[in-house]
Write a protein that holds these residues in place. Structure first.
Motif, PDB file in Angstrom:
ATOM      1  N   LEU A 120       0.832  -1.210   0.000  1.00 43.95           N
ATOM      2  CA  LEU A 120       0.000   0.000   0.000  1.00 43.95           C
ATOM      3  C   LEU A 120       0.864   1.256   0.000  1.00 43.95           C
ATOM      4  O   LEU A 120       0.591   2.209  -0.735  1.00 43.95           O
ATOM      5  N   GLU A 121       1.931   1.237   0.776  1.00 44.24           N
ATOM      6  CA  GLU A 121       2.838   2.390   0.806  1.00 44.24           C
ATOM      7  C   GLU A 121       3.532   2.574  -0.544  1.00 44.24           C
ATOM      8  O   GLU A 121       3.720   3.698  -1.005  1.00 44.24           O
ATOM      9  N   LYS A 122       3.906   1.468  -1.194  1.00 44.37           N
ATOM     10  CA  LYS A 122       4.515   1.560  -2.521  1.00 44.37           C
ATOM     11  C   LYS A 122       3.539   2.198  -3.509  1.00 44.37           C
ATOM     12  O   LYS A 122       3.918   3.045  -4.320  1.00 44.37           O
ATOM     13  N   ALA A 123       2.272   1.753  -3.446  1.00 45.60           N
ATOM     14  CA  ALA A 123       1.266   2.301  -4.358  1.00 45.60           C
ATOM     15  C   ALA A 123       1.075   3.792  -4.130  1.00 45.60           C
ATOM     16  O   ALA A 123       0.942   4.569  -5.094  1.00 45.60           O
ATOM     17  N   ARG A 124       1.074   4.204  -2.878  1.00 44.45           N
ATOM     18  CA  ARG A 124       0.938   5.636  -2.573  1.00 44.45           C
ATOM     19  C   ARG A 124       2.104   6.430  -3.143  1.00 44.45           C
ATOM     20  O   ARG A 124       1.920   7.523  -3.694  1.00 44.45           O
ATOM     21  N   THR A 125       3.303   5.875  -3.037  1.00 38.03           N
ATOM     22  CA  THR A 125       4.487   6.549  -3.569  1.00 38.03           C
ATOM     23  C   THR A 125       4.415   6.680  -5.088  1.00 38.03           C
ATOM     24  O   THR A 125       4.707   7.744  -5.655  1.00 38.03           O
ATOM     25  N   ILE A 126       4.001   5.586  -5.755  1.00 35.51           N
ATOM     26  CA  ILE A 126       3.898   5.602  -7.220  1.00 35.51           C
ATOM     27  C   ILE A 126       2.868   6.622  -7.681  1.00 35.51           C
ATOM     28  O   ILE A 126       3.115   7.418  -8.602  1.00 35.51           O
ATOM     29  N   MET A 127       1.710   6.628  -7.024  1.00 38.09           N
ATOM     30  CA  MET A 127       0.654   7.545  -7.447  1.00 38.09           C
ATOM     31  C   MET A 127       1.014   8.995  -7.153  1.00 38.09           C
ATOM     32  O   MET A 127       0.684   9.891  -7.943  1.00 38.09           O
ATOM     33  N   ALA A 128       1.714   9.227  -6.064  1.00 35.63           N
ATOM     34  CA  ALA A 128       2.142  10.584  -5.744  1.00 35.63           C
ATOM     35  C   ALA A 128       3.123  11.092  -6.801  1.00 35.63           C
ATOM     36  O   ALA A 128       3.067  12.256  -7.227  1.00 35.63           O
ATOM     37  N   ALA A 129       4.028  10.208  -7.235  1.00 37.37           N
ATOM     38  CA  ALA A 129       5.007  10.597  -8.255  1.00 37.37           C
ATOM     39  C   ALA A 129       4.321  10.906  -9.586  1.00 37.37           C
ATOM     40  O   ALA A 129       4.681  11.853 -10.278  1.00 37.37           O
ATOM     41  N   ARG A 130       3.317  10.121  -9.942  1.00 43.81           N
ATOM     42  CA  ARG A 130       2.595  10.377 -11.182  1.00 43.81           C
ATOM     43  C   ARG A 130       1.861  11.708 -11.123  1.00 43.81           C
ATOM     44  O   ARG A 130       1.781  12.440 -12.106  1.00 43.81           O
ATOM     45  N   HIS A 131       1.292  12.010  -9.957  1.00 44.94           N
ATOM     46  CA  HIS A 131       0.538  13.249  -9.804  1.00 44.94           C
ATOM     47  C   HIS A 131       1.452  14.460  -9.964  1.00 44.94           C
ATOM     48  O   HIS A 131       1.061  15.459 -10.555  1.00 44.94           O
ATOM     49  N   ARG A 132       2.672  14.333  -9.444  1.00 45.20           N
ATOM     50  CA  ARG A 132       3.619  15.435  -9.583  1.00 45.20           C
ATOM     51  C   ARG A 132       4.038  15.631 -11.018  1.00 45.20           C
ATOM     52  O   ARG A 132       4.292  16.725 -11.462  1.00 45.20           O
TER      53      ARG A 132
END
Length: 251
Positions: free
Chosen positions: A239-251
């Motif tokens: 779940l933490e990995k997914a949050r990191t990936i999605m945050a990077a895409r949003h940026r």
């Protein structure tokens, strides 16, 4: 396929609340949205057809509906995602308009829309009953890990394999690439109907891999080779990995 896929395809996303490693998994927050809503968004971005989420919990139903996605309630006692999507197909498309059923697991919030689209390509061959995805293994540990399902397949083109077997073992033996199976399936409607009517098979129960039931029954599965593995969220660390990936895409 001569007919536009979006006219004949139905994307179904099964979501179960009963997860022991990550309680209430579909509702887990990922960058401000529940995971199941993130998955539905990725499916909609793929633009391959109608998107419906199949749930077994009222809270998930209400969450998906509030986000503007179509949702259907299914029984809570299904043994597999395939059984759940078949119930959903019967409920949301009783007229049989959808000829291709794409099963996108509800725990793939970072899946790329192109990966979803790729799952339709093997069905361009009318002899193929079920399409799935695979990626060449580059990590040495994954080659021997029983947690990584391998597909043993015969190449039919530079980007496609005809599946001969699925296994948790390191296979096939000898020099050459090994392929990691990605558990996203696209069924011809009639193939899904046949599959759910079959009893669990010997090899399926031994390997604990549902897709072997289809192969043992003589059904053909082809796998499109893609270049990325969607992250399946099963644990708090995932779940933490997914949050990191999605945050990077949003940026």
């Amino acid at each position: 396929m001569n007919t536009k896929a979006s006219d004949t395809a139905l994307v179904l996303i099964p979501a179960r609340m009963a997860s022991t490693r990550l309680p209430e998994k579909p509702l887990a927050d990922i960058n401000g949205l529940p995971m199941i809503v993130q998955v539905a968004r990725r499916a909609r971005e793929a633009d391959v057809g109608r998107v419906v989420v199949a749930v077994d919990d009222q809270r998930v139903f209400d969450t998906v509906a509030a986000a503007g996605f179509e949702v259907v309630m299914t029984r809570g006692d299904h043994q597999s995602g395939s059984d759940r999507i078949f119930e959903a197909v019967q409920a949301v498309d009783p007229q049989g308009r959808a000829q291709f059923i794409i099963n996108v697991q509800g725990d793939l919030p970072t899946i790329e829309p192109e990966v979803v689209r790729a799952s339709l390509r093997p069905l361009e061959n009318p002899q193929v009953d079920i399409a799935t995805l695979t990626v060449e293994i580059s990590d040495a540990h994954e080659k021997t890990s029983p947690h990584v399902v391998k597909i043993v397949g015969s190449p039919v083109s530079e980007t496609r394999l005809k599946a001969l077997y699925f296994t948790r073992a390191t296979a096939p033996y000898g020099e050459g690439p090994l392929y990691h199976h990605i558990g996203l399936y696209t069924y011809r409607r009639m193939a899904l109907e046949k599959f759910v009517s079959l009893k669990p098979s010997v090899l399926e129960m031994r390997e604990k891999l549902e897709q072997l039931r289809a192969l043992e029954a003589g059904m053909r599965i082809d796998a499109e080779i893609v270049h990325s593995i969607p992250l399946g969220v099963d644990t708090p660390a995932d779940l933490e990995k997914a949050r990191t990936i999605m945050a990077a895409r949003h940026r």
